[in-house]
Motif scaffolding. Structure first.
Motif, PDB file in Angstrom:
ATOM      1  N   UNK A 180       0.846  -1.191   0.000  1.00 31.23           N
ATOM      2  CA  UNK A 180       0.000   0.000   0.000  1.00 31.23           C
ATOM      3  C   UNK A 180       0.876   1.234   0.000  1.00 31.23           C
ATOM      4  N   UNK A 181       0.357   2.321  -0.548  1.00 33.73           N
ATOM      5  CA  UNK A 181       1.106   3.572  -0.593  1.00 33.73           C
ATOM      6  C   UNK A 181       1.115   4.274   0.761  1.00 33.73           C
ATOM      7  N   UNK A 182       0.105   4.004   1.595  1.00 28.74           N
ATOM      8  CA  UNK A 182      -0.060   4.712   2.864  1.00 28.74           C
ATOM      9  C   UNK A 182       0.574   3.954   4.026  1.00 28.74           C
ATOM     10  N   UNK A 183       1.487   4.612   4.719  1.00 32.74           N
ATOM     11  CA  UNK A 183       2.090   3.996   5.904  1.00 32.74           C
ATOM     12  C   UNK A 183       1.051   3.827   7.011  1.00 32.74           C
ATOM     13  N   UNK A 184       0.071   4.733   7.077  1.00 37.50           N
ATOM     14  CA  UNK A 184      -0.976   4.621   8.092  1.00 37.50           C
ATOM     15  C   UNK A 184      -1.832   3.384   7.853  1.00 37.50           C
ATOM     16  N   UNK A 185      -2.187   3.151   6.595  1.00 33.96           N
ATOM     17  CA  UNK A 185      -2.945   1.949   6.266  1.00 33.96           C
ATOM     18  C   UNK A 185      -2.151   0.693   6.611  1.00 33.96           C
ATOM     19  N   UNK A 186      -0.860   0.698   6.295  1.00 30.40           N
ATOM     20  CA  UNK A 186      -0.026  -0.465   6.578  1.00 30.40           C
ATOM     21  C   UNK A 186       0.090  -0.712   8.080  1.00 30.40           C
ATOM     22  N   UNK A 187       0.111   0.351   8.868  1.00 32.38           N
ATOM     23  CA  UNK A 187       0.144   0.198  10.326  1.00 32.38           C
ATOM     24  C   UNK A 187      -1.130  -0.477  10.816  1.00 32.38           C
ATOM     25  N   UNK A 188      -2.261  -0.106  10.238  1.00 33.39           N
ATOM     26  CA  UNK A 188      -3.526  -0.738  10.600  1.00 33.39           C
ATOM     27  C   UNK A 188      -3.549  -2.203  10.166  1.00 33.39           C
ATOM     28  N   UNK A 189      -2.993  -2.481   8.980  1.00 31.57           N
ATOM     29  CA  UNK A 189      -2.923  -3.863   8.500  1.00 31.57           C
ATOM     30  C   UNK A 189      -2.047  -4.717   9.406  1.00 31.57           C
ATOM     31  N   UNK A 190      -0.924  -4.147   9.844  1.00 29.65           N
ATOM     32  CA  UNK A 190      -0.033  -4.867  10.748  1.00 29.65           C
ATOM     33  C   UNK A 190      -0.725  -5.154  12.078  1.00 29.65           C
ATOM     34  N   UNK A 191      -1.464  -4.177  12.582  1.00 36.89           N
ATOM     35  CA  UNK A 191      -2.203  -4.361  13.831  1.00 36.89           C
ATOM     36  C   UNK A 191      -3.246  -5.468  13.688  1.00 36.89           C
ATOM     37  N   UNK A 192      -3.947  -5.457  12.552  1.00 32.96           N
ATOM     38  CA  UNK A 192      -4.964  -6.489  12.320  1.00 32.96           C
ATOM     39  C   UNK A 192      -4.331  -7.878  12.243  1.00 32.96           C
ATOM     40  N   UNK A 193      -3.209  -7.986  11.539  1.00 31.15           N
ATOM     41  CA  UNK A 193      -2.537  -9.282  11.413  1.00 31.15           C
ATOM     42  C   UNK A 193      -2.063  -9.799  12.769  1.00 31.15           C
ATOM     43  N   UNK A 194      -1.530  -8.903  13.593  1.00 31.90           N
ATOM     44  CA  UNK A 194      -1.063  -9.307  14.921  1.00 31.90           C
ATOM     45  C   UNK A 194      -2.231  -9.758  15.798  1.00 31.90           C
ATOM     46  N   UNK A 195      -3.332  -9.028  15.726  1.00 31.20           N
ATOM     47  CA  UNK A 195      -4.509  -9.401  16.521  1.00 31.20           C
ATOM     48  C   UNK A 195      -5.046 -10.760  16.114  1.00 31.20           C
ATOM     49  N   UNK A 196      -4.926 -11.080  14.818  1.00 28.65           N
ATOM     50  CA  UNK A 196      -5.416 -12.365  14.314  1.00 28.65           C
ATOM     51  C   UNK A 196      -4.341 -13.441  14.339  1.00 28.65           C
ATOM     52  N   UNK A 197      -3.143 -13.086  14.869  1.00 34.04           N
ATOM     53  CA  UNK A 197      -2.020 -14.027  14.933  1.00 34.04           C
ATOM     54  C   UNK A 197      -1.753 -14.619  13.543  1.00 34.04           C
ATOM     55  N   UNK A 198      -1.700 -13.720  12.555  1.00 34.91           N
ATOM     56  CA  UNK A 198      -1.524 -14.112  11.161  1.00 34.91           C
ATOM     57  C   UNK A 198      -0.293 -13.424  10.601  1.00 34.91           C
ATOM     58  N   UNK A 199       0.511 -14.152   9.843  1.00 29.10           N
ATOM     59  CA  UNK A 199       1.741 -13.602   9.302  1.00 29.10           C
ATOM     60  C   UNK A 199       1.526 -13.109   7.877  1.00 29.10           C
ATOM     61  N   UNK A 200       1.738 -11.813   7.661  1.00 27.43           N
ATOM     62  CA  UNK A 200       1.768 -11.252   6.314  1.00 27.43           C
ATOM     63  C   UNK A 200       2.935 -10.267   6.246  1.00 27.43           C
ATOM     64  N   UNK A 201       3.565 -10.198   5.090  1.00 28.54           N
ATOM     65  CA  UNK A 201       4.616  -9.212   4.866  1.00 28.54           C
ATOM     66  C   UNK A 201       3.973  -7.943   4.320  1.00 28.54           C
ATOM     67  N   UNK A 202       4.379  -6.789   4.837  1.00 22.82           N
ATOM     68  CA  UNK A 202       3.799  -5.524   4.422  1.00 22.82           C
ATOM     69  C   UNK A 202       4.884  -4.611   3.864  1.00 22.82           C
ATOM     70  N   UNK A 203       4.587  -4.014   2.703  1.00 21.47           N
ATOM     71  CA  UNK A 203       5.564  -3.188   1.999  1.00 21.47           C
ATOM     72  C   UNK A 203       4.890  -1.895   1.562  1.00 21.47           C
ATOM     73  N   UNK A 204       5.561  -0.774   1.809  1.00 20.13           N
ATOM     74  CA  UNK A 204       5.050   0.507   1.330  1.00 20.13           C
ATOM     75  C   UNK A 204       5.578   0.745  -0.079  1.00 20.13           C
ATOM     76  N   UNK A 205       4.668   0.859  -1.040  1.00 20.96           N
ATOM     77  CA  UNK A 205       5.069   1.071  -2.427  1.00 20.96           C
ATOM     78  C   UNK A 205       3.880   1.560  -3.232  1.00 20.96           C
ATOM     79  N   UNK A 206       4.189   2.198  -4.349  1.00 24.01           N
ATOM     80  CA  UNK A 206       3.179   2.617  -5.311  1.00 24.01           C
ATOM     81  C   UNK A 206       2.959   1.483  -6.297  1.00 24.01           C
ATOM     82  N   UNK A 207       1.713   1.173  -6.614  1.00 23.76           N
ATOM     83  CA  UNK A 207       1.445   0.052  -7.520  1.00 23.76           C
ATOM     84  C   UNK A 207       1.976   0.298  -8.933  1.00 23.76           C
TER      85      UNK A 207
END
Length: 245
Positions: free
Chosen positions: A61-88
């Motif tokens: 995602x381009x937004x660091x704020x969105x990625x922070x929310x995604x990371x929080x969601x993954x941690x709450x769900x005990x799920x592993x995803x890699x997150x990268x800030x980039x423009x599509x």
């Protein structure tokens, strides 16, 4: 934009059935493997669901704020995803993938055909041979007929949300004006006002097919309703499954 405010409200308003339908759509069309790139992953709803299905997910995602929310969601769900800030439109440095997804008309936030073609080209370059690109966009019927004059309001004790949509200046474009009133204290006596403007643009079906073919996709299927129906003049959303052969 106050992405964190929008993401939190959007999460509350979005029907979970949309993500369930998208998950089914991906499962039905991801032919070649489990290494998956979720473009414009936002707050990570779909990315986490895909990871729980066994996909090895990278969310961009381009937004660091969105990625922070995604990371929080993954941690709450005990799920592993890699997150990268980039423009599509520039995925330089990312790995190769079996599947690339881009849901909920995220590609419609690109400003013009050149940016859209760049995004398609980047996806093609980062797909393994035999890989699949799965995405959706809103249709010209949605931008030209449904959205102009559209208004949606939603309130509760802690916030109020107003969504208004207007016809944009470019063909098949729309402007969304979003206004939030968020409680500042526990007694809900004081509210902070936030405003965002979102612009979307889409194209006729033949233009998407032309751009996808030009970057190298050989097998392209377009449909409506998550692949369940054929496209007609009143389809509000186009769904695409494209293979790199």
């Amino acid at each position: 934009m106050i992405y964190s405010i929008f993401a939190q409200v959007y999460d509350e308003l979005m029907d979970t059935e949309v993500y369930e339908n998208w998950l089914t759509f991906v499962n039905n069309n991801a032919y070649s493997g489990k290494k998956l790139l979720d473009l414009a992953c936002g707050a990570g709803q779909l990315a986490v669901m895909l990871a729980k299905e066994g996909y090895q997910v990278t969310g961009v995602d381009l937004s660091s704020e969105m990625l922070a929310l995604a990371d929080e969601r993954a941690r709450e769900d005990d799920t592993k995803i890699e997150l990268v800030q980039a423009n599509m439109t520039d995925l330089t440095g990312l790995d190769q993938f079996d599947v690339v997804t881009c849901g909920l008309d995220s590609l419609c936030y690109l400003a013009n055909q050149e940016e859209l073609a760049n995004a398609f080209r980047q996806v093609f370059l980062h797909l393994n041979q035999g890989g699949t690109f799965i995405f959706d966009v809103i249709s010209p019927y949605q931008t030209d007929v449904i959205y102009p004059g559209y208004m949606y309001n939603d309130t509760n004790e802690k916030r109020a949300f107003v969504w208004e949509s207007f016809e944009g200046q470019e063909p098949h474009s729309v402007v969304h004006d979003l206004t939030f009133f968020i409680a500042k204290d526990e007694e809900n006596n004081l509210f902070q006002r936030y405003e965002e403007t979102h612009m979307e643009r889409t194209y006729e079906l033949k233009k998407y097919l032309e751009l996808l073919t030009k970057v190298g996709f050989k097998k392209i299927r377009a449909s409506s309703e998550y692949g369940n129906n054929e496209i007609d003049e009143k389809s509000t959303r186009f769904f695409f499954v494209c293979q790199k052969l």
